[in-house]
Design a protein around this motif. Sequence first.
Motif, PDB file in Angstrom:
ATOM      1  N   ILE A  14       0.826  -1.219   0.000  1.00  0.00           N
ATOM      2  CA  ILE A  14       0.000   0.000   0.000  1.00  0.00           C
ATOM      3  C   ILE A  14       0.854   1.259   0.000  1.00  0.00           C
ATOM      4  CG2 ILE A  14      -1.961  -1.097   1.133  1.00  0.00           C
ATOM      5  CD1 ILE A  14      -1.046   0.228   3.745  1.00  0.00           C
ATOM      6  N   TRP A  15       2.078   1.172   0.562  1.00  0.00           N
ATOM      7  CA  TRP A  15       2.941   2.359   0.630  1.00  0.00           C
ATOM      8  C   TRP A  15       3.540   2.703  -0.725  1.00  0.00           C
ATOM      9  CZ3 TRP A  15       1.943   4.924   4.750  1.00  0.00           C
ATOM     10  CH2 TRP A  15       1.556   4.249   5.904  1.00  0.00           C
ATOM     11  N   VAL A  16       3.472   1.762  -1.667  1.00  0.00           N
ATOM     12  CA  VAL A  16       3.903   2.027  -3.042  1.00  0.00           C
ATOM     13  C   VAL A  16       2.699   2.276  -3.930  1.00  0.00           C
ATOM     14  CG1 VAL A  16       5.087   1.073  -5.057  1.00  0.00           C
ATOM     15  CG2 VAL A  16       5.984   0.635  -2.760  1.00  0.00           C
ATOM     16  N   LEU A  17       1.684   1.406  -3.809  1.00  0.00           N
ATOM     17  CA  LEU A  17       0.523   1.478  -4.682  1.00  0.00           C
ATOM     18  C   LEU A  17      -0.274   2.764  -4.499  1.00  0.00           C
ATOM     19  CD1 LEU A  17      -1.321   0.115  -6.751  1.00  0.00           C
ATOM     20  CD2 LEU A  17      -2.526  -0.966  -4.858  1.00  0.00           C
ATOM     21  N   ALA A  65       3.642  15.301  -7.194  1.00  0.00           N
ATOM     22  CA  ALA A  65       3.933  15.413  -5.765  1.00  0.00           C
ATOM     23  C   ALA A  65       2.655  15.454  -4.937  1.00  0.00           C
ATOM     24  CB  ALA A  65       4.772  16.659  -5.504  1.00  0.00           C
ATOM     25  N   VAL A  66       1.690  16.261  -5.379  1.00  0.00           N
ATOM     26  CA  VAL A  66       0.429  16.364  -4.645  1.00  0.00           C
ATOM     27  C   VAL A  66      -0.311  15.028  -4.660  1.00  0.00           C
ATOM     28  CG1 VAL A  66      -1.863  17.419  -4.649  1.00  0.00           C
ATOM     29  CG2 VAL A  66       0.168  18.838  -4.979  1.00  0.00           C
ATOM     30  N   GLY A  67      -0.332  14.376  -5.824  1.00  0.00           N
ATOM     31  CA  GLY A  67      -1.007  13.086  -5.924  1.00  0.00           C
ATOM     32  C   GLY A  67      -0.371  12.033  -5.044  1.00  0.00           C
ATOM     33  N   ALA A  68       0.960  12.003  -5.022  1.00  0.00           N
ATOM     34  CA  ALA A  68       1.658  11.029  -4.169  1.00  0.00           C
ATOM     35  C   ALA A  68       1.385  11.305  -2.700  1.00  0.00           C
ATOM     36  CB  ALA A  68       3.160  11.081  -4.458  1.00  0.00           C
ATOM     37  N   LEU A  69       1.322  12.583  -2.335  1.00  0.00           N
ATOM     38  CA  LEU A  69       1.043  12.940  -0.941  1.00  0.00           C
ATOM     39  C   LEU A  69      -0.361  12.496  -0.532  1.00  0.00           C
ATOM     40  CD1 LEU A  69       1.892  14.375   1.647  1.00  0.00           C
ATOM     41  CD2 LEU A  69       0.997  16.502   0.678  1.00  0.00           C
ATOM     42  N   VAL A  70      -1.339  12.745  -1.397  1.00  0.00           N
ATOM     43  CA  VAL A  70      -2.712  12.324  -1.113  1.00  0.00           C
ATOM     44  C   VAL A  70      -2.778  10.800  -0.992  1.00  0.00           C
ATOM     45  CG1 VAL A  70      -5.065  12.219  -2.032  1.00  0.00           C
ATOM     46  CG2 VAL A  70      -3.764  14.350  -2.183  1.00  0.00           C
ATOM     47  N   GLY A  71      -2.099  10.112  -1.904  1.00  0.00           N
ATOM     48  CA  GLY A  71      -2.075   8.649  -1.840  1.00  0.00           C
ATOM     49  C   GLY A  71      -1.416   8.148  -0.579  1.00  0.00           C
ATOM     50  N   GLY A  72      -0.359   8.860  -0.129  1.00  0.00           N
ATOM     51  CA  GLY A  72       0.311   8.483   1.114  1.00  0.00           C
ATOM     52  C   GLY A  72      -0.589   8.629   2.325  1.00  0.00           C
TER      53      GLY A  72
END
Length: 221
Positions: A14-17, A65-72
């Motif tokens: 989940i931390w990658v996906l 960056a924003v998308g990765a942060l939201v996913g995180g």
Amino acid sequence: MTTVQEIAAVRYGIWVLCPAVGAAAVWGLKLAARWITTLGWFPFQGVFELVTDIPEPWATVAALAVGALVGGVFALFWAAEMMTVEISHDRVTLRKDDKTFDFGRNEVESAFADGKQLVLLSPDGAELARETSDLSKARLERAFTGQGYRWRDGDPFANDFRMWVEHAPDLAADVNALFTARRKAISKYENEEAAELAREIRKRGVYVKDEKKRQYYRCER
């Protein structure tokens, strides 16, 4: 001892996906930003107009960056919902969101799954725990029975539950106040807050479960 938890692919994946999916989703919106600004009915027009004004490659970098942060953040909430169950001949331990619930063998009369919730019962019928997870019911049953615990097909006290209403006359004022606070938490999808309030209610000898955002309870016998 038998340990039941999510498979490693889920716990670590989940931390990658999640960041990858979040980055891809926001990047896709960035690509569609100019077209979206032509749709007068689409919300947040100001945001998309701002995106179209950002020069490349900064627009793409910011979107990823924003998308990765939201996913995180989503992965963080997902991880908080995961539960590990450790079962031995001597005790049962539940670990979830940095919390540990530990019960000795003599405290646990039986266990069962109520939807996505694992419920532990004491010999006198009290609910020791009612915790939500995505763990397989079949895996839990094998783990409990393999260590000599009784596994029930369902809740033996299901018919004792009644729907909670404001100022329920058979509940103390402080318990009704906790139910009111919990109703607000449920309406705002604050799952951990709702779970913590359910634990506080349980300490007062009242057991709560949810069905379609309605709260149901039974009192200690």
